[in-house]
Scaffold this active site. Structure first.
Site, short mmCIF file in Angstrom:
data_model
loop_
_atom_site.label_atom_id
_atom_site.label_comp_id
_atom_site.label_asym_id
_atom_site.label_seq_id
_atom_site.Cartn_x
_atom_site.Cartn_y
_atom_site.Cartn_z
N HIS A 157 -6.09 3.08 -4.35
CA HIS A 157 -6.01 3.28 -3.02
C HIS A 157 -6.12 4.84 -2.53
O HIS A 157 -5.99 5.43 -1.46
CB HIS A 157 -4.41 2.96 -2.54
CG HIS A 157 -4.36 2.86 -1.12
ND1 HIS A 157 -5.29 2.02 -0.21
CD2 HIS A 157 -3.41 3.11 0.08
CE1 HIS A 157 -4.96 2.06 1.08
NE2 HIS A 157 -3.80 2.58 0.91
N HIS A 179 -5.61 9.41 0.52
CA HIS A 179 -5.67 8.65 1.66
C HIS A 179 -6.55 9.13 2.85
O HIS A 179 -6.04 9.23 3.77
CB HIS A 179 -4.18 8.43 2.05
CG HIS A 179 -3.78 7.20 2.77
ND1 HIS A 179 -3.98 6.89 4.16
CD2 HIS A 179 -3.44 5.90 2.42
CE1 HIS A 179 -3.82 6.01 4.38
NE2 HIS A 179 -3.41 4.94 3.58
N ASP A 228 0.82 -1.27 -0.06
CA ASP A 228 0.13 -0.14 -0.13
C ASP A 228 0.83 1.19 -0.17
O ASP A 228 2.12 1.32 0.22
CB ASP A 228 -0.93 0.01 1.10
CG ASP A 228 -1.96 -0.93 1.13
OD1 ASP A 228 -2.22 -1.66 0.00
OD2 ASP A 228 -2.96 -0.66 2.08
N ASP A 229 0.11 2.34 -0.23
CA ASP A 229 0.74 3.91 -0.02
C ASP A 229 2.01 4.13 -1.10
O ASP A 229 2.93 4.93 -0.72
CB ASP A 229 1.14 4.04 1.41
CG ASP A 229 0.00 3.91 2.37
OD1 ASP A 229 -1.17 3.74 1.93
OD2 ASP A 229 0.33 3.94 3.56
N HIS A 275 3.65 -2.45 3.19
CA HIS A 275 3.76 -1.11 2.63
C HIS A 275 5.03 -0.81 1.96
O HIS A 275 6.07 -1.53 2.42
CB HIS A 275 3.53 -0.05 3.92
CG HIS A 275 2.12 0.19 4.43
ND1 HIS A 275 1.69 -0.76 5.31
CD2 HIS A 275 1.34 0.76 4.17
CE1 HIS A 275 0.57 -0.63 5.73
NE2 HIS A 275 0.07 0.25 5.08
#
Length: 259
Positions: free
Chosen positions: A122, A126, A71-72, A216
């Site tokens: 995603h 955020h 993620d991210d 991540h």
């Protein structure tokens, strides 16, 4: 004397139940269901997964497959290191893109696709989805989808909500638009800046057939993901030694990568 009589009468009424103050008559042990600002009943994430099982996934079938997800991204501090390791071990993974970061680091997004990885949405910035209006939620998804399409040639079908958080109305919209919501069932907790050994323990102690593993490859200011980077080669080796195939989410879930 009169005051004493009044006091005694009041106590008698309390004991007999004829008069009971509101805070004494409350029933704190009765379960209540949360409601949103419009008064609608809110379902838990677990209840939403059951109700929308075709759209909302946290794991794959119970076969000897696991999916590594990151993620991210993109983040020039960490993403290239993760990509280097995956390339060395010939592993394909799924990356969930933050739109704002993709705008800043398009070359990294293009590298992910060039090296055979799958891209998911995603959000743009955020946020916590359940705190957004429906209009703002849609903007987060659609704008990020446009950014990714311009960089990769396709609009991702898979959405991973930041923090795994989504409400029923948002999920209903995603379902109607033919998106898939994909969370996880194994959490590395690497965002906490954990050591290599702790990241390994969190993953390898929980993994089972069909697991979707959350790691991540990007973070906020001051983030330290060195533990997850150092652990990744040994995680891959151990999973393979246990007989697992490492696959992308579209393969595991038998869904298209694109809308």
């Amino acid at each position: 004397m009169r005051i004493r009589l009044i006091a005694l009468s009041f106590i008698t009424l309390l004991l007999s139940g004829i008069f009971t103050p509101a805070h004494l008559s409350a029933q704190p042990n009765q379960a209540s269901t949360p409601v949103d600002a419009q008064g609608d009943e809110q379902l838990t994430l677990g209840q939403l997964r059951q109700k929308y099982s075709d759209t909302f996934k946290t794991n794959g079938p119970s076969t000897k497959q696991v999916a590594l997800t990151f993620d991210d991204v993109p983040d020039p501090r960490f993403t290239p290191q993760v990509l280097d390791i995956l390339k060395k071990y010939k592993v394909k993974a799924t990356f969930f893109i933050v739109g704002k970061r993709a705008e800043k680091h398009p070359v990294l997004v293009k590298r992910m696709v060039r090296e055979g990885h799958i891209i998911g949405n995603h959000s743009y910035s955020h946020p916590e989805f359940s705190k957004l209006t429906m209009n703002d939620f849609r903007k987060q998804i659609l704008h990020t989808g446009d950014i990714i399409r311009n960089l990769t040639g396709y609009t991702p079908k898979m959405i991973r909500p930041p923090y795994g958080d989504i409400n029923e109305k948002q999920l209903q919209w995603a379902q109607k638009q033919q998106y898939s919501i994909v969370n996880w069932n194994v959490d590395s907790l690497d965002w906490k800046g954990l050591s290599k050994d702790k990241v390994k323990q969190n993953i390898l102690s929980a993994v089972k057939p069909g697991s979707i593993i959350l790691q991540h490859a990007g973070g906020g200011v001051g983030s330290n993901l060195q533990g997850t980077i150092d652990a990744l080669p040994e995680i891959i080796e151990e999973l393979r030694s246990r007989g697992y195939s490492l696959v992308t989410l579209d393969e595991m879930l038998n869904i298209s990568k694109s809308k």
